[in-house]
Design a protein around this motif. Structure first.
Motif, short mmCIF file in Angstrom:
data_model
loop_
_atom_site.label_atom_id
_atom_site.label_comp_id
_atom_site.label_asym_id
_atom_site.label_seq_id
_atom_site.Cartn_x
_atom_site.Cartn_y
_atom_site.Cartn_z
N ASP A 131 -5.59 -1.04 7.06
CA ASP A 131 -4.34 -0.68 7.73
C ASP A 131 -4.46 -0.90 9.23
O ASP A 131 -5.37 -0.38 9.87
N HIS A 148 -0.98 -4.68 6.99
CA HIS A 148 -1.46 -4.03 5.78
C HIS A 148 -2.10 -5.04 4.83
O HIS A 148 -1.67 -6.19 4.73
N LEU A 200 -7.69 0.16 1.05
CA LEU A 200 -6.65 -0.11 2.03
C LEU A 200 -7.24 -0.55 3.36
O LEU A 200 -8.16 0.07 3.87
N ILE A 255 0.79 -1.23 0.00
CA ILE A 255 0.00 0.00 0.00
C ILE A 255 0.82 1.28 0.00
O ILE A 255 0.31 2.33 -0.30
N ILE A 285 -4.49 -4.72 0.86
CA ILE A 285 -5.33 -3.99 -0.08
C ILE A 285 -6.23 -5.00 -0.78
O ILE A 285 -5.83 -6.15 -1.01
N TRP A 344 -7.85 0.18 -5.41
CA TRP A 344 -7.79 -0.75 -4.29
C TRP A 344 -8.24 -0.06 -3.00
O TRP A 344 -8.02 1.13 -2.82
#
Length: 218
Positions: free
Chosen positions: A34, A50, A32, A15, A52, A30
């Protein structure tokens, strides 16, 4: 020599748009997920929390100027599809039909020890494409530096993705792990000292489960 064996940081999140040595990454289409913002990971996560994902055919991603003789792509086996190509070559389709929390790995080997480009898109997708990150390595001797941090993560938040990190961590035979967490990581109301200690305990257990001889410095 001190530095990454690949001339890159060996773990590359899917990402970030930051420059890691000479390489750069761009992406669009995409969503994300996180670990510094959530503790819910519908398609799992990498070692740094992380991920995506793309539920349609509009996702594109390009990793440019990445020097490596081996590139691994870590992804969720949630039902869906995506494709990749190296240096503008032929597209290779990846079709998955497994569990959302099940890890898949595409292992690209035999590359020349020069800069490469890796392109990914979801043109062939019929479900969800979900990617955690990349590993860039080569055969140059030296120390390998693997950065797996996530800015803004507290001990309490880190507990959200620790359950997903072991399968990826197993691919990294790390000798010494440096964990950098400060007072800001447990001084907020939701992240008490007890939560902080629990997070470090769980992190230690996760790494030692895949590498019992690892040294850990807090």
């Amino acid at each position: 020599r001190m530095g990454a064996m690949s001339g890159e940081e060996t773990w590359r999140p899917a990402i970030t748009t930051e420059t890691y040595f000479a390489s750069s990454l761009t992406y669009s289409g995409w969503t994300l997920v996180d670990g510094s913002a959530t503790t819910v990971f519908p398609y799992g996560a990498g070692v740094d929390g992380h991920n995506i994902y793309c539920p349609n055919t509009a996702g594109t991603l390009t990793l440019s100027s990445a020097t490596a003789t081996r590139i691994r792509i870590y992804y969720s086996k949630v039902p869906g599809a995506w494709r990749y190509r190296v240096d503008g070559g032929s597209w290779v389709e990846v079709v998955s039909n497994g569990g959302a929390q099940e890890l898949g790995v595409v292992d690209i080997t035999g590359l020349a020890n020069t800069a490469h480009s890796l392109e990914i898109d979801t043109t062939n997708n019929t479900g969800v494409a979900a990617i955690h990150g990349f590993s860039l390595t080569n055969t140059v001797g030296g120390y390998e530096v693997v950065k797996m941090g996530n800015g803004g993560v507290t001990g309490q938040m880190m507990k959200g993705y620790i359950p997903y990190m072991q399968p990826v961590a197993a691919d990294f035979p790390i000798n010494l792990l440096l964990v950098i967490l400060g007072t800001n990581d447990y001084r907020i109301a939701a992240s008490t000292p007890a939560e902080y200690i629990d997070a470090l305990t769980k992190l230690t257990a996760a790494w030692r489960a895949v590498n019992p001889a690892i040294g850990i410095v807090f």
